[in-house]
Design a protein around this motif. Structure first.
Motif, PDB file in Angstrom:
ATOM      1  N   MET A 275       0.859  -1.201   0.000  1.00 15.05           N
ATOM      2  CA  MET A 275       0.000   0.000   0.000  1.00 15.05           C
ATOM      3  C   MET A 275       0.889   1.243   0.000  1.00 15.05           C
TER       4      MET A 275
ATOM      5  N   GLY B 286       2.273   5.099  -1.424  1.00 14.30           N
ATOM      6  CA  GLY B 286       1.852   6.369  -2.020  1.00 14.30           C
ATOM      7  C   GLY B 286       1.084   7.297  -1.092  1.00 14.30           C
TER       8      GLY B 286
ATOM      9  N   GLY C  39       2.208   9.188   1.344  1.00 21.83           N
ATOM     10  CA  GLY C  39       2.914  10.458   1.542  1.00 21.83           C
ATOM     11  C   GLY C  39       2.705  11.393   0.354  1.00 21.83           C
ATOM     12  N   ARG C  40       2.852  10.839  -0.858  1.00 20.55           N
ATOM     13  CA  ARG C  40       2.670  11.671  -2.056  1.00 20.55           C
ATOM     14  C   ARG C  40       1.221  12.124  -2.194  1.00 20.55           C
TER      15      ARG C  40
ATOM     16  N   ARG D 290       2.273  14.458   5.777  1.00 17.37           N
ATOM     17  CA  ARG D 290       2.296  13.053   5.373  1.00 17.37           C
ATOM     18  C   ARG D 290       1.383  12.185   6.245  1.00 17.37           C
TER      19      ARG D 290
ATOM     20  N   HIS E 154      -1.361   8.987   5.593  1.00 17.33           N
ATOM     21  CA  HIS E 154      -1.449   7.681   6.261  1.00 17.33           C
ATOM     22  C   HIS E 154      -2.863   7.454   6.807  1.00 17.33           C
TER      23      HIS E 154
HETATM   24  C1  IPE Z   1       3.133   3.850   2.228  1.00 14.91           C
HETATM   25  O1  IPE Z   1       3.129   5.164   1.824  1.00 14.91           O
HETATM   26  C2  IPE Z   1       2.863   3.704   3.703  1.00 14.91           C
HETATM   27  C3  IPE Z   1       4.037   3.324   4.487  1.00 14.91           C
HETATM   28  C4  IPE Z   1       5.188   3.038   3.995  1.00 14.91           C
HETATM   29  C5  IPE Z   1       3.865   3.267   5.924  1.00 14.91           C
HETATM   30  P1  IPE Z   1       4.442   6.048   1.857  1.00 14.91           P
HETATM   31  O2  IPE Z   1       4.503   6.740   3.153  1.00 14.91           O
HETATM   32  O3  IPE Z   1       5.639   5.265   1.489  1.00 14.91           O
HETATM   33  O4  IPE Z   1       4.091   7.100   0.712  1.00 14.91           O
HETATM   34  P2  IPE Z   1       5.093   7.691  -0.356  1.00 14.91           P
HETATM   35  O5  IPE Z   1       5.731   6.542  -1.080  1.00 14.91           O
HETATM   36  O6  IPE Z   1       6.095   8.499   0.406  1.00 14.91           O
HETATM   37  O7  IPE Z   1       4.226   8.520  -1.226  1.00 14.91           O
END
Ligand code: IPE
Ligand code: IPE
Ligand code: MG
Length: 236
Positions: free
Chosen positions: A23, A25, A27-28, A37, A41
């Protein structure tokens, strides 16, 4: 096993027994909206129940969710704290809904890392439903594929059973169906230490969709795609 959602386009034979979902993406997704961020989540957690429910309705027997990797602990302290806090606050309500829908919830990963209250929540969740015949939702928390293999090898050696069967018996996924499909959202094309042993013959489905935007329509597309794959397992 519910299969009322089974459409003509997704034939029963094409339903993967076990789907792993990276799962990625969150954060983006948040950054695109000028949000912190942690908001990504939170949106990501909200998206789990609808997608997993869809999988269960199609008759997928097991869904493994990559929620927190061992390497994710190397993120800035405030993000790690936000993630642990989200587990603390959302794990029970989220899993209760899945258990009410007939799933059994289990965990993969090194849980000793988490604070005692979070470990207690995980135990409570596992004890809530022990129906061995149920569909399974396996949540990977503080999970590393390499560490899982090393741990399994150690345990298998202790029993003097260093064979494929002996090792597989010691994996977190012991007793779960074969991993037929790995889905990764967020555009990256890598496994990031997810289910390395189990992935040997898994099909792979990569999508640019960020996890909070991944929905049941795209899950259904993935099932269609899975049905079109020719799996040979080394044969002709
Ligand atoms: C995935 O999303 C969730 C976790 C790793 C906990 P990310 O937090 O890696 O989101 P991006 O890749 O930075 O967009
Ligand atoms: C994989 O995503 C881990 C989870 C989704 C929990 P990451 O965002 O941590 O992976 P990398 O760092 O891009 O490989
Ligand atoms: Mg990521």
């Amino acid at each position: 096993m519910k299969s009322d959602k089974l459409t003509e386009s997704v034939a029963a034979s094409s339903v993967p027994r076990h789907v792993g979902i990276i799962m990625d993406g969150n954060g983006r997704w948040a950054t695109k909206r000028l949000l912190p961020r942690a908001a990504g989540h939170r949106a990501g957690v909200k998206n789990i129940t609808p997608v997993v429910t869809c999988a269960l309705e199609y008759g997928v027997r097991c869904v493994t969710l990559y929620a927190f990797s061992t390497e994710n602990k190397n993120r800035p302290q405030d993000e790690v704290s936000a993630l642990v806090d989200l587990i603390r606050k959302r794990l029970k309500p989220m899993t209760r809904e899945l258990i009410e829908r007939g799933a059994r919830v289990v965990f993969s990963g090194e849980r000793d890392y988490f604070p005692d209250d979070v470990i207690a929540i995980m135990s409570d969740v596992e004890n809530e439903n022990t129906d061995k015949s149920a569909q399974v939702v396996n949540i990977a928390l503080n999970y590393s594929g390499r560490a899982e293999i090393v741990r399994a090898a150690r345990l298998a050696a202790r029993r003097g059973e260093i064979t494929p069967d002996g090792l597989e018996r010691e994996l977190y996924t012991s007793g779960l169906p074969e991993l037929d499909m790995i889905v990764r959202t967020g555009g990256e094309k890598r496994l990031s230490n997810f289910l390395l042993y189990q992935a040997a013959y898994s099909e792979l489905f990569f999508t640019d969709t960020l996890w909070p935007d991944f929905d049941s329509a795209e899950f259904t597309e993935m099932l269609d795609e899975f049905g079109r794959r020719q799996r040979r397992f080394g044969r002709v």
